[in-house]
Design a protein around this motif. Structure first.
Motif, PDB file in Angstrom:
ATOM      1  N   LEU A 262       0.815  -1.214   0.000  1.00 48.42           N
ATOM      2  CA  LEU A 262       0.000   0.000   0.000  1.00 48.42           C
ATOM      3  C   LEU A 262       0.851   1.266   0.000  1.00 48.42           C
ATOM      4  O   LEU A 262       0.427   2.293  -0.531  1.00 48.42           O
ATOM      5  CB  LEU A 262      -0.933   0.012   1.219  1.00 48.42           C
ATOM      6  CG  LEU A 262      -1.904  -1.175   1.329  1.00 48.42           C
ATOM      7  CD1 LEU A 262      -2.731  -1.060   2.602  1.00 48.42           C
ATOM      8  CD2 LEU A 262      -2.818  -1.232   0.115  1.00 48.42           C
ATOM      9  N   PHE A 263       2.042   1.201   0.613  1.00 52.27           N
ATOM     10  CA  PHE A 263       2.908   2.369   0.699  1.00 52.27           C
ATOM     11  C   PHE A 263       4.273   2.028   0.123  1.00 52.27           C
ATOM     12  O   PHE A 263       4.668   0.861   0.075  1.00 52.27           O
ATOM     13  CB  PHE A 263       3.051   2.839   2.157  1.00 52.27           C
ATOM     14  CG  PHE A 263       1.860   3.596   2.663  1.00 52.27           C
ATOM     15  CD1 PHE A 263       1.848   4.976   2.686  1.00 52.27           C
ATOM     16  CD2 PHE A 263       0.735   2.919   3.100  1.00 52.27           C
ATOM     17  CE1 PHE A 263       0.756   5.672   3.149  1.00 52.27           C
ATOM     18  CE2 PHE A 263      -0.366   3.593   3.571  1.00 52.27           C
ATOM     19  CZ  PHE A 263      -0.365   4.985   3.595  1.00 52.27           C
ATOM     20  N   LYS A 264       4.991   3.043  -0.289  1.00 50.97           N
ATOM     21  CA  LYS A 264       6.296   2.833  -0.893  1.00 50.97           C
ATOM     22  C   LYS A 264       7.287   2.323   0.137  1.00 50.97           C
ATOM     23  O   LYS A 264       7.203   2.635   1.319  1.00 50.97           O
ATOM     24  CB  LYS A 264       6.809   4.133  -1.516  1.00 50.97           C
ATOM     25  CG  LYS A 264       6.050   4.560  -2.765  1.00 50.97           C
ATOM     26  CD  LYS A 264       6.684   5.777  -3.409  1.00 50.97           C
ATOM     27  CE  LYS A 264       5.969   6.137  -4.701  1.00 50.97           C
ATOM     28  NZ  LYS A 264       6.562   7.317  -5.354  1.00 50.97           N
ATOM     29  N   CYS A 265       8.214   1.555  -0.356  1.00 51.32           N
ATOM     30  CA  CYS A 265       9.278   0.986   0.472  1.00 51.32           C
ATOM     31  C   CYS A 265      10.465   1.952   0.430  1.00 51.32           C
ATOM     32  O   CYS A 265      11.085   2.141  -0.615  1.00 51.32           O
ATOM     33  CB  CYS A 265       9.660  -0.391  -0.071  1.00 51.32           C
ATOM     34  SG  CYS A 265      10.841  -1.280   0.921  1.00 51.32           S
ATOM     35  N   LEU A 266      10.764   2.599   1.554  1.00 47.33           N
ATOM     36  CA  LEU A 266      11.823   3.617   1.597  1.00 47.33           C
ATOM     37  C   LEU A 266      13.130   2.990   2.056  1.00 47.33           C
ATOM     38  O   LEU A 266      13.145   2.139   2.947  1.00 47.33           O
ATOM     39  CB  LEU A 266      11.419   4.754   2.542  1.00 47.33           C
ATOM     40  CG  LEU A 266      10.178   5.547   2.129  1.00 47.33           C
ATOM     41  CD1 LEU A 266       9.846   6.603   3.182  1.00 47.33           C
ATOM     42  CD2 LEU A 266      10.366   6.192   0.774  1.00 47.33           C
ATOM     43  N   PRO A 267      14.252   3.403   1.432  1.00 53.44           N
ATOM     44  CA  PRO A 267      14.390   4.404   0.367  1.00 53.44           C
ATOM     45  C   PRO A 267      14.006   3.894  -1.022  1.00 53.44           C
ATOM     46  O   PRO A 267      13.707   4.655  -1.900  1.00 53.44           O
ATOM     47  CB  PRO A 267      15.874   4.766   0.427  1.00 53.44           C
ATOM     48  CG  PRO A 267      16.525   3.519   0.941  1.00 53.44           C
ATOM     49  CD  PRO A 267      15.558   2.909   1.897  1.00 53.44           C
ATOM     50  N   SER A 268      14.018   2.561  -1.237  1.00 50.50           N
ATOM     51  CA  SER A 268      13.603   1.965  -2.504  1.00 50.50           C
ATOM     52  C   SER A 268      13.384   0.480  -2.293  1.00 50.50           C
ATOM     53  O   SER A 268      13.927  -0.114  -1.353  1.00 50.50           O
ATOM     54  CB  SER A 268      14.634   2.203  -3.613  1.00 50.50           C
ATOM     55  OG  SER A 268      15.865   1.579  -3.304  1.00 50.50           O
ATOM     56  N   ASN A 269      12.591  -0.114  -3.177  1.00 48.70           N
ATOM     57  CA  ASN A 269      12.330  -1.553  -3.088  1.00 48.70           C
ATOM     58  C   ASN A 269      13.515  -2.310  -3.679  1.00 48.70           C
ATOM     59  O   ASN A 269      13.774  -2.213  -4.876  1.00 48.70           O
ATOM     60  CB  ASN A 269      11.050  -1.899  -3.853  1.00 48.70           C
ATOM     61  CG  ASN A 269      10.579  -3.309  -3.580  1.00 48.70           C
ATOM     62  OD1 ASN A 269      11.376  -4.200  -3.261  1.00 48.70           O
ATOM     63  ND2 ASN A 269       9.292  -3.537  -3.690  1.00 48.70           N
ATOM     64  N   PRO A 270      14.252  -3.067  -2.861  1.00 46.17           N
ATOM     65  CA  PRO A 270      15.465  -3.733  -3.394  1.00 46.17           C
ATOM     66  C   PRO A 270      15.149  -4.781  -4.450  1.00 46.17           C
ATOM     67  O   PRO A 270      16.002  -5.097  -5.278  1.00 46.17           O
ATOM     68  CB  PRO A 270      16.092  -4.365  -2.141  1.00 46.17           C
ATOM     69  CG  PRO A 270      14.977  -4.485  -1.167  1.00 46.17           C
ATOM     70  CD  PRO A 270      14.042  -3.357  -1.444  1.00 46.17           C
ATOM     71  N   TRP A 271      13.933  -5.347  -4.445  1.00 44.61           N
ATOM     72  CA  TRP A 271      13.585  -6.361  -5.439  1.00 44.61           C
ATOM     73  C   TRP A 271      13.357  -5.747  -6.811  1.00 44.61           C
ATOM     74  O   TRP A 271      13.441  -6.439  -7.831  1.00 44.61           O
ATOM     75  CB  TRP A 271      12.328  -7.115  -5.004  1.00 44.61           C
ATOM     76  CG  TRP A 271      12.516  -7.873  -3.736  1.00 44.61           C
ATOM     77  CD1 TRP A 271      12.042  -7.541  -2.501  1.00 44.61           C
ATOM     78  CD2 TRP A 271      13.244  -9.086  -3.549  1.00 44.61           C
ATOM     79  NE1 TRP A 271      12.430  -8.465  -1.563  1.00 44.61           N
ATOM     80  CE2 TRP A 271      13.163  -9.431  -2.179  1.00 44.61           C
ATOM     81  CE3 TRP A 271      13.955  -9.923  -4.411  1.00 44.61           C
ATOM     82  CZ2 TRP A 271      13.771 -10.567  -1.662  1.00 44.61           C
ATOM     83  CZ3 TRP A 271      14.547 -11.057  -3.883  1.00 44.61           C
ATOM     84  CH2 TRP A 271      14.457 -11.368  -2.527  1.00 44.61           C
ATOM     85  N   LEU A 272      13.061  -4.441  -6.864  1.00 47.12           N
ATOM     86  CA  LEU A 272      12.815  -3.773  -8.141  1.00 47.12           C
ATOM     87  C   LEU A 272      14.017  -2.973  -8.620  1.00 47.12           C
ATOM     88  O   LEU A 272      14.249  -2.852  -9.825  1.00 47.12           O
ATOM     89  CB  LEU A 272      11.598  -2.838  -8.027  1.00 47.12           C
ATOM     90  CG  LEU A 272      10.268  -3.494  -7.644  1.00 47.12           C
ATOM     91  CD1 LEU A 272       9.180  -2.428  -7.542  1.00 47.12           C
ATOM     92  CD2 LEU A 272       9.873  -4.550  -8.658  1.00 47.12           C
ATOM     93  N   THR A 273      14.783  -2.399  -7.668  1.00 50.08           N
ATOM     94  CA  THR A 273      15.885  -1.507  -8.040  1.00 50.08           C
ATOM     95  C   THR A 273      17.262  -2.133  -7.865  1.00 50.08           C
ATOM     96  O   THR A 273      18.252  -1.516  -8.258  1.00 50.08           O
ATOM     97  CB  THR A 273      15.812  -0.218  -7.206  1.00 50.08           C
ATOM     98  OG1 THR A 273      15.953  -0.550  -5.815  1.00 50.08           O
ATOM     99  CG2 THR A 273      14.477   0.497  -7.422  1.00 50.08           C
ATOM    100  N   ASP A 274      17.349  -3.316  -7.252  1.00 48.58           N
ATOM    101  CA  ASP A 274      18.639  -3.958  -6.964  1.00 48.58           C
ATOM    102  C   ASP A 274      19.525  -3.086  -6.085  1.00 48.58           C
ATOM    103  O   ASP A 274      20.749  -3.205  -6.123  1.00 48.58           O
ATOM    104  CB  ASP A 274      19.380  -4.312  -8.263  1.00 48.58           C
ATOM    105  CG  ASP A 274      18.673  -5.413  -9.028  1.00 48.58           C
ATOM    106  OD1 ASP A 274      18.379  -6.441  -8.420  1.00 48.58           O
ATOM    107  OD2 ASP A 274      18.403  -5.223 -10.227  1.00 48.58           O
TER     108      ASP A 274
END
Length: 483
Positions: A262-274
């Motif tokens: 529901l909310f963004k994963c901070l600082p970034s989603n490691p599964w999407l951005t590596d």
């Protein structure tokens, strides 16, 4: 391709999520519809014309329009289709992702779909590598060459059969037309990249350890099982639906901002951005926790104790009330020291006149004393549960108002969102490395515990008692012999 085994593989790779894959195949059939699906047309690849080729940007556009989602989510969905082997690239075979450009892809033939449940055998992989070795005249990629050498050494007793099969398949492939030969080569290569991925590539077919039962099989229920289930349902305590719905609404409102869907994963989603910054900030024993992590400690006492960093903070607040954590050490420690640890905990916290005596009710004390006659790992569970409830009602509330918690909350960090460009995402994917082995992580945790134990103050009374016990256990020296 020699995958013609009619027996289903009930082992490691029989466990694909069949319900999910069936839904994916329905989407794939819609994508291949001649009227409403993704537009396909012959495309030129070097000097060969490939029929029914599609581009990455067309796939992303179709998914975004079909499911009314943004481009990034459509790209992730497309990459999942490629990782599962339903769509394969014609150019970049190493990376199973969808590129939002004119890169060429094709739909995989249903023969190679995961729902076919072909057992992925090393013999078939060895024939494939031998065939590629013949075609490429001994020039294979590094990981393929390593696998080829390993299989050659392991299957040396039947390597002549493998080479004979590879030569026959290579001879049959040369009789096909060149476009068909190129297409089949890409299909076969995509199949093995999915099921035998190169090092550093996340495999969508990896399902962990084997299960003793088949999760996709229908559950066999008998009359006795239904009677037991009915009796349990009758005896089960029930609450009003309004109360249960109110508790569910309260739970959802509490954990709403902590839900990564529901909310963004901070600082970034490691599964999407590596990008591993999220995992680094949320390591078990990180020095400075994040603000959201500290906020979860206020939700319940269980949330505080389930977080290793929260337990350390709570232990710092308690100072002398270490009984709960010592019981955990007894439960999960070595069997050789089980009796000694149980007696030490009893003398330190529960016995009359103990230096750190804890007041527990008489019934719990009676259960604990009787259990200590035959010590086992769970001998102190009753006392630990009682102490847990005491800390939950008293110590936990005082901890949330203490300077220790306020200082931790003040020092906690709130990371800012990382926004990566497509070029940076490509670079992150190239720099991807496998995570540390659990054995190494366990060794690091043991070293950290040893350092904490070495820096802790020494209780001289316990040291002297241990030395006195060792002195009693030493046998007396024999008298000197008469000369």
């Amino acid at each position: 391709m020699t995958i013609r085994n009619t027996f289903l593989d009930h082992g490691q790779r029989y466990r694909p999520r069949m319900a999910c894959l069936k839904k994916v195949e329905k989407v794939l059939l819609e994508m291949q519809d001649p009227k409403t699906g993704v537009k396909s047309q012959p495309q030129r690849l070097v000097i060969t014309t490939i029929p029914h080729a599609i581009t990455g940007e067309d796939i992303i556009a179709w998914l975004a329009e079909r499911f009314q989602i943004d481009t990034q989510e459509a790209r992730n969905f497309g990459s999942m289709l490629v990782a599962l082997g339903y769509i394969y690239p014609l150019q970049d075979h190493k990376r199973l992702v969808i590129k939002p450009d004119a890169s060429l892809y094709r739909f995989q033939t249903p023969y190679f779909w995961p729902t076919q449940q072909w057992p992925v055998e090393d013999t078939d992989y060895a024939i494939y590598l031998a065939k590629r070795n013949i075609r490429k005249k001994g020039i294979l990629e590094l990981h393929e060459q390593e696998q080829y050498n390993r299989l050659h050494k392991w299957m040396n007793h039947k390597w002549d059969f493998i080479v004979m099969q590879a030569k026959e398949q290579y001879r049959a492939a040369k009789e096909r037309k060149k476009p068909d030969r190129v297409v089949f080569d890409c299909q076969e290569r995509a199949y093995w990249v999915v099921h035998r991925p190169p090092p550093g590539t996340v495999s969508a077919m990896d399902y962990g350890l084997d299960r003793r039962i088949d999760p996709n099989a229908d559950e066999v229920t008998g009359e006795s099982q239904s009677m037991i289930f009915t009796q349990q349902s009758i005896m089960r305590p029930r609450v009003k639906s309004s109360v249960s719905i109110g508790a569910l609404v309260k739970y959802s409102a509490t954990y709403n901002s902590h839900d990564p869907f529901l909310f963004k994963c901070l600082p970034s989603n490691p599964w999407l951005t590596d990008d591993v910054t999220y995992w680094t900030l949320n390591m078990p024993n990180v020095e400075i926790p994040t603000r959201m992590r500290v906020e979860r400690w206020t939700f319940s006492f269980g949330e505080l104790l389930s977080d290793p960093r929260g337990r350390d903070d709570f232990r710092l607040f308690l100072k002398k009330e270490f009984s709960g954590t010592i019981c955990e050490d007894l439960k999960w420690g070595a069997a050789a020291t089980m009796r000694e640890k149980a007696e030490q905990i009893y003398k330190t916290f529960l016995a009359r006149g103990a230096p750190r005596w804890i007041n527990i009710d008489g019934k719990t004390m009676e259960i604990t004393v009787n259990s200590l006659k035959h010590p086992h790992r769970y001998v102190l569970d009753a006392a630990q549960t009682h102490i847990y409830m005491l800390m939950k009602k008293d110590s936990y509330g005082r901890y949330l108002k203490s300077p220790v918690f306020k200082d931790t909350s003040k020092k906690s960090v709130c990371p800012e969102e990382h926004k990566f460009t497509d070029a940076q995402l490509e670079q992150n994917a190239k720099n991807r490395r496998p995570s540390l082995s659990p054995i190494i992580l366990r060794q690091q945790e043991q070293e950290q515990r040893a350092k904490m134990a070495a820096s802790a103050p020494v209780d001289i009374t316990q040291v002297m008692s241990k030395l006195s016990k060792q002195g009693k256990n030493v046998p007396p020296h024999p008298p000197p012999a008469n000369k």
